[in-house]
Design a protein around this motif. Structure first.
Motif, PDB file in Angstrom:
ATOM      1  N   ALA A  27      -2.508  -2.616  -1.137  1.00 29.87           N
ATOM      2  CA  ALA A  27      -2.135  -2.201   0.224  1.00 29.87           C
ATOM      3  C   ALA A  27      -2.920  -3.055   1.205  1.00 29.87           C
ATOM      4  CB  ALA A  27      -2.429  -0.721   0.447  1.00 29.87           C
ATOM      5  N   ARG A  28      -2.455  -3.111   2.433  1.00 28.02           N
ATOM      6  CA  ARG A  28      -3.160  -3.859   3.466  1.00 28.02           C
ATOM      7  C   ARG A  28      -2.855  -3.240   4.823  1.00 28.02           C
ATOM      8  NH1 ARG A  28      -0.758  -9.778   2.799  1.00 28.02           N
ATOM      9  NH2 ARG A  28      -2.416 -10.208   4.296  1.00 28.02           N
ATOM     10  N   GLY A  29      -3.711  -3.522   5.798  1.00 26.10           N
ATOM     11  CA  GLY A  29      -3.487  -2.956   7.118  1.00 26.10           C
ATOM     12  C   GLY A  29      -4.580  -3.390   8.084  1.00 26.10           C
ATOM     13  N   THR A  30      -4.698  -2.658   9.166  1.00 26.68           N
ATOM     14  CA  THR A  30      -5.721  -2.930  10.182  1.00 26.68           C
ATOM     15  C   THR A  30      -6.443  -1.625  10.508  1.00 26.68           C
ATOM     16  OG1 THR A  30      -4.165  -2.539  12.005  1.00 26.68           O
ATOM     17  CG2 THR A  30      -4.362  -4.807  11.187  1.00 26.68           C
ATOM     18  N   PRO A  43      -1.905   3.894   2.125  1.00 27.15           N
ATOM     19  CA  PRO A  43      -0.545   4.422   2.273  1.00 27.15           C
ATOM     20  C   PRO A  43      -0.066   5.189   1.046  1.00 27.15           C
ATOM     21  CG  PRO A  43      -0.524   2.038   1.993  1.00 27.15           C
ATOM     22  CD  PRO A  43      -1.942   2.428   2.215  1.00 27.15           C
ATOM     23  N   ALA A  44      -0.660   4.910  -0.095  1.00 27.85           N
ATOM     24  CA  ALA A  44      -0.336   5.646  -1.319  1.00 27.85           C
ATOM     25  C   ALA A  44      -1.597   5.734  -2.171  1.00 27.85           C
ATOM     26  CB  ALA A  44       0.779   4.950  -2.106  1.00 27.85           C
ATOM     27  N   ALA A  75      -7.208   8.728  -8.522  1.00 23.36           N
ATOM     28  CA  ALA A  75      -6.711   9.239  -7.236  1.00 23.36           C
ATOM     29  C   ALA A  75      -7.594   8.736  -6.094  1.00 23.36           C
ATOM     30  CB  ALA A  75      -6.634  10.762  -7.243  1.00 23.36           C
ATOM     31  N   TRP A  76      -7.578   7.435  -5.837  1.00 18.71           N
ATOM     32  CA  TRP A  76      -8.350   6.844  -4.744  1.00 18.71           C
ATOM     33  C   TRP A  76      -7.512   6.864  -3.474  1.00 18.71           C
ATOM     34  CZ3 TRP A  76     -13.138   6.619  -6.270  1.00 18.71           C
ATOM     35  CH2 TRP A  76     -13.411   6.418  -7.621  1.00 18.71           C
ATOM     36  N   THR A  77      -8.100   7.377  -2.398  1.00 16.17           N
ATOM     37  CA  THR A  77      -7.295   7.686  -1.212  1.00 16.17           C
ATOM     38  C   THR A  77      -7.600   6.837   0.024  1.00 16.17           C
ATOM     39  OG1 THR A  77      -8.882   9.416  -0.607  1.00 16.17           O
ATOM     40  CG2 THR A  77      -6.973  10.068  -1.946  1.00 16.17           C
ATOM     41  N   GLY A  78      -8.738   6.133   0.076  1.00 20.44           N
ATOM     42  CA  GLY A  78      -9.036   5.352   1.268  1.00 20.44           C
ATOM     43  C   GLY A  78     -10.484   4.886   1.267  1.00 20.44           C
ATOM     44  N   PHE A  79     -10.956   4.466   2.436  1.00 17.94           N
ATOM     45  CA  PHE A  79     -12.339   4.026   2.550  1.00 17.94           C
ATOM     46  C   PHE A  79     -12.840   4.321   3.956  1.00 17.94           C
ATOM     47  CE2 PHE A  79      -9.845   0.460   4.036  1.00 17.94           C
ATOM     48  CZ  PHE A  79     -10.567  -0.074   5.093  1.00 17.94           C
ATOM     49  N   SER A  80     -14.162   4.252   4.130  1.00 21.15           N
ATOM     50  CA  SER A  80     -14.758   4.523   5.437  1.00 21.15           C
ATOM     51  C   SER A  80     -16.051   3.736   5.579  1.00 21.15           C
ATOM     52  CB  SER A  80     -15.034   6.024   5.611  1.00 21.15           C
ATOM     53  OG  SER A  80     -15.940   6.484   4.630  1.00 21.15           O
ATOM     54  N   PHE A  94      -7.562  -5.271   3.143  1.00 17.30           N
ATOM     55  CA  PHE A  94      -6.596  -5.089   2.053  1.00 17.30           C
ATOM     56  C   PHE A  94      -7.343  -4.535   0.845  1.00 17.30           C
ATOM     57  CE2 PHE A  94      -8.050  -9.429   1.115  1.00 17.30           C
ATOM     58  CZ  PHE A  94      -8.136  -9.447  -0.278  1.00 17.30           C
ATOM     59  N   SER A  95      -6.641  -3.753   0.056  1.00 17.64           N
ATOM     60  CA  SER A  95      -7.201  -3.223  -1.186  1.00 17.64           C
ATOM     61  C   SER A  95      -6.497  -3.915  -2.345  1.00 17.64           C
ATOM     62  CB  SER A  95      -7.025  -1.705  -1.277  1.00 17.64           C
ATOM     63  OG  SER A  95      -5.655  -1.345  -1.216  1.00 17.64           O
ATOM     64  N   ALA A  96      -7.239  -4.147  -3.409  1.00 23.21           N
ATOM     65  CA  ALA A  96      -6.693  -4.894  -4.537  1.00 23.21           C
ATOM     66  C   ALA A  96      -7.150  -4.263  -5.843  1.00 23.21           C
ATOM     67  CB  ALA A  96      -7.135  -6.350  -4.470  1.00 23.21           C
ATOM     68  N   ALA A  97      -6.395  -4.525  -6.893  1.00 29.07           N
ATOM     69  CA  ALA A  97      -6.728  -4.002  -8.210  1.00 29.07           C
ATOM     70  C   ALA A  97      -6.117  -4.918  -9.260  1.00 29.07           C
ATOM     71  CB  ALA A  97      -6.196  -2.572  -8.379  1.00 29.07           C
ATOM     72  N   PHE A  98      -6.618  -4.805 -10.470  1.00 29.47           N
ATOM     73  CA  PHE A  98      -6.059  -5.589 -11.571  1.00 29.47           C
ATOM     74  C   PHE A  98      -4.913  -4.798 -12.191  1.00 29.47           C
ATOM     75  CE2 PHE A  98     -10.280  -7.359 -11.049  1.00 29.47           C
ATOM     76  CZ  PHE A  98     -10.019  -8.720 -11.121  1.00 29.47           C
ATOM     77  N   LYS A  99      -3.873  -4.651 -11.412  1.00 31.66           N
ATOM     78  CA  LYS A  99      -2.672  -3.942 -11.835  1.00 31.66           C
ATOM     79  C   LYS A  99      -1.513  -4.445 -10.980  1.00 31.66           C
ATOM     80  CE  LYS A  99      -1.471  -0.143 -10.068  1.00 31.66           C
ATOM     81  NZ  LYS A  99      -1.244   1.284  -9.792  1.00 31.66           N
ATOM     82  N   SER A 100      -0.328  -3.961 -11.227  1.00 31.17           N
ATOM     83  CA  SER A 100       0.807  -4.350 -10.401  1.00 31.17           C
ATOM     84  C   SER A 100       1.707  -3.145 -10.186  1.00 31.17           C
ATOM     85  CB  SER A 100       1.599  -5.484 -11.072  1.00 31.17           C
ATOM     86  OG  SER A 100       2.530  -6.044 -10.179  1.00 31.17           O
TER      87      SER A 100
END
Length: 218
Positions: A27-30, A43-44, A75-80, A94-100
């Motif tokens: 996911a990515r955003g501002t 977002p998910a 169940a990771w939901t966000g960051f602060s 942006f958030s990233a992971a070794f998955k698709s």
């Protein structure tokens, strides 16, 4: 690999392999907020067992401290994070992971032998760009609370468009005995440098925590 598919680029670097995941943008955003604290919701929900890697790039000189990846395994939901008191903060992440994820309506998908989706041509990829592992000690100052603020920096320009990994900044710095220190990351565009600080009572002058940078490549 003994079977499956391998894709190699012109530099003979393996780009895709049917046994290993790529780092992909989940996911990515501002964000936009103030120094008292910024919270961002994904977002998910990210369903990986380990926390997703969260990368940030502020629009202005600012600070990241008391950083946290919210949620739990699967169940990771966000960051602060908290910034500079009384100062606005904004930027991109942006958030990233070794998955698709199954996002493309046509193209190519690649699974491993355990049916884990490794690649979907509709999922943007991310690439690690550089890592700071050697730090120059700048000194220490005593705060009004009686603890010490230690500072380090290293040559690593901020004008490259790279994003900084927030997960490492969320970790504490170990003290000489049992105490720990909170870690701070200061982006200083005016000096074109990153300064890492740790606040505690019995902290060492040597910093071993690496700072990692990456950027989306699609």
């Amino acid at each position: 690999m003994s079977y499956g598919l391998t894709f190699v680029n012109n530099s003979n670097v393996v780009v895709l392999d049917s046994e290993f995941s790529r780092l992909v943008v989940v996911a990515r955003g501002t964000w936009s907020g103030n120094g008292s604290g910024v919270g961002v919701s994904f977002p998910a929900v990210v369903t990986t067992a380990e926390p997703p890697l969260v990368f940030v790039r502020p629009n202005q000189s600012n600070m990241f401290c008391f950083c946290k990846i919210s949620g739990s395994p699967g169940a990771w939901t966000g960051f602060s994070f908290v910034g500079i008191s009384g100062q606005g903060t904004s930027g991109s992440w942006f958030s990233a992971a070794f998955k698709s994820n199954e996002t493309a309506k046509f193209g190519m998908r690649l699974w491993d032998g355990a049916s884990k989706l490794l690649f979907d041509n509709g999922t943007p990829a991310a690439q690690f760009t550089r890592t700071i592992v050697g730090w120059t000690y700048l000194g220490a100052e005593q705060t009004s609370q009686g603890v010490y603020r230690l500072s380090w920096t290293a040559y690593s320009p901020l004008s490259t468009g790279d994003y900084m990994l927030l997960n490492n900044i969320a970790m504490d710095v170990a003290g000489s005995t049992s105490r720990q220190g909170n870690m701070y990351a200061l982006w200083q565009y005016e000096s074109d440098r990153l300064v890492i600080q740790a606040v505690g009572v019995d902290l060492q002058r040597t910093l071993y925590t690496p700072v990692v940078f990456a950027k989306p490549i699609s």
